[in-house]
Scaffold this motif. Structure first.
Motif: not given
Length: 488
Positions: A8, A12, A17, A139, A143
């Motif tokens: 990510l 991000i 994003v 994030r 994740q």
């Protein structure tokens, strides 16, 4: 079989994003991000004893409906009630967040090519969610779930998902902020670039939402919603994407042209000749109108501008009785300063315009309405009106690939400082965002300045320069570029 790992950190960014579909962003990823958004933003902000709520909208990209639904499922899995507003511009999503008083998420990749998509998230009242205000936590939480192979179910009940059309309410709200009924009739060409401007312009500037007709003759260009962008990229910041509009305005005998980016949160303007009006000039023009309104209300006007806008912007703000506040580039910094200073308006060189009356969020459509009103309230063509605000000559942003941005910047500062000292000239140097070197007008040289900023994501140095006249700007631009690129 375990799903492949997704990084990510690659999608991000500092403010949102952004990535390619489906290799970087797919339904599984955005469902995890939606659940994390609920945990980090929506649930903590929800008043005690109430059902947490959020709003989700999307642009015209082929992947947007599916991804927004997956995000809503992630929210609902944590007990959040979700209102889907469907197709909307980014400022339409900000309107939804502000008017409903709930956090929101907009699925868009703005001006990026068709294979991209992304998410812009905000807190209730359209307050930004950025790297330092929740995005990093979102994030990291998402994740962890993706690495583990699944998003765990929430502890409470699953939230409800409903749909609501807010386009008419959005258009009505904008019309309460700028009165376009009292001026002369204008013909305006609008290039939506197959983006969301083709959805919002007919509602706000026309009568598609059932609102009364305005004294405007709108000539539509590329209003068909098409996330593959068959005519040109929906990025008016690139001059090649303005060519069609520049040709169409004089062909139609129009008074001006407007160009919106893909998610219609930015607006660019061309005059009756097809010549671009700089975002700095638009900033100064709108600032003048907002300052006058503040003074009439008995308030001290504060206007935010980023450090890349023309020096004419703070000069005009101050001359009109306002207080200019200079800030870093980037919407999170502008919005933070807007709140801190109680500013009525803010503008950036990239054609993002922020309004206190619009929850301090950016809206290209409201800026466009101010330009239309300013033009309609007097009899001169836009080229003459804009000339009042185009006092200096700017280079535009120029990128150079460098191995060491910091070292290159210091080399440039040392070289220009040495030259100035030898010539007995005074320089003002600040490091608010990169480095800005300012030379006030003197007996020997006109005013000039330049800013060098390193990119956050690429090995680039970004140069912006401005001078009191073309020759001065060109000399400064070429000198700095020569130093940056090792040609001097």
């Amino acid at each position: 079989m375990t799903a492949p790992t997704v990084n990510l950190s690659s999608v991000i960014k500092a403010y949102d994003v952004r990535g390619t579909v489906p290799d970087q962003i797919d339904a599984r990823v955005v469902r995890a991000v939606g659940a994390a958004f609920a945990e980090v933003v929506v649930l903590p902000e929800s008043p005690s004893g109430t059902t947490p709520r959020a709003v989700v909208g999307h642009d015209m990209r082929p992947s947007s409906p599916e991804l927004s639904q997956a995000f809503a499922q992630g929210l609902a899995s944590r007990g959040v009630d979700v209102t889907l507003v469907g197709l909307c511009s980014t400022d339409g999503l900000y309107f939804a967040s502000g008017s409903l008083g709930v956090p929101g998420a907009m699925f868009t990749a703005s001006h990026n090519p068709a294979q991209y998509n992304g998410i812009k998230m905000c807190r209730a009242g359209a307050r930004p969610v950025g790297q330092d205000s929740g995005l990093t936590a979102i994030r990291d939480l998402a994740q962890g779930w993706l690495d583990a192979g699944e998003v765990p179910e929430g502890s409470g009940t699953v939230g409800a998902v409903d749909e609501q059309d807010l386009l008419k309410a959005y258009a009505q709200h904008l019309r309460t902020l700028v009165d376009l009924t009292g001026g002369r009739r204008l013909k305006v060409v609008v290039d939506a670039g197959n983006g969301m401007g083709g959805f919002t312009a007919p509602a706000v500037l026309g009568d598609d939402a059932g609102l009364p007709a305005l004294p405007l003759d709108v000539v539509p260009m590329y209003f068909e919603l098409d996330g593959t962008f068959p005519n040109h990229e929906a990025n008016p910041l690139d001059p090649k994407n303005l060519v069609d509009l520049q040709r169409a305005v004089p062909e139609h005998g129009a008074d001006l042209g407007l160009a919106f980016d893909g998610d219609a949160d930015r607006c660019f303007v061309v005059d009756e000749k097809g010549d671009p009006v700089s975002p700095s000039a638009v900033t100064a023009m709108v600032a003048r109108r907002e300052i006058a309104k503040e003074i009439r209300a008995g308030r001290e006007p504060v206007v935010i501008h980023n450090l890349i806008t023309s020096r004419a912007v703070p000069e005009i703000i101050a001359a009109d009785g306002g207080h200019p506040v200079r800030t870093r580039v980037g919407h999170s910094f502008i919005k933070e300063q807007m709140a801190t200073e109680g500013a009525v308006f803010g503008g950036e060189h990239s054609a993002h315009y922020y309004f206190r009356e619009f929850w301090s969020a950016d809206t290209g459509m409201l800026a466009a309405m101010h330009v239309l009103a300013a033009l309609a309230e007097q009899d001169r063509p836009l080229s003459e009106l804009a000339a009042e605000y185009e006092k200096y000559v700017a280079s535009g942003e120029i990128n150079s690939t460098v191995d060491d941005a910091a070292a290159t910047t210091e080399k440039v500062v040392a070289a220009v400082s040495e030259t100035a000292a030898a010539e007995g000239e005074t320089l003002e140097i600040d490091r608010l965002d990169g480095v800005t070197v300012f030379h006030p007008a003197s007996a020997a040289q006109p005013m000039w300045w330049f800013n060098l900023r390193a990119s956050n994501t690429e090995p680039l140095l970004r140069l912006n320069a401005e001078g009191a006249d073309e020759a001065t700007m060109v000399a400064v631009r070429d000198r700095v570029l020569g130093l940056v690129r090792g040609e001097a």
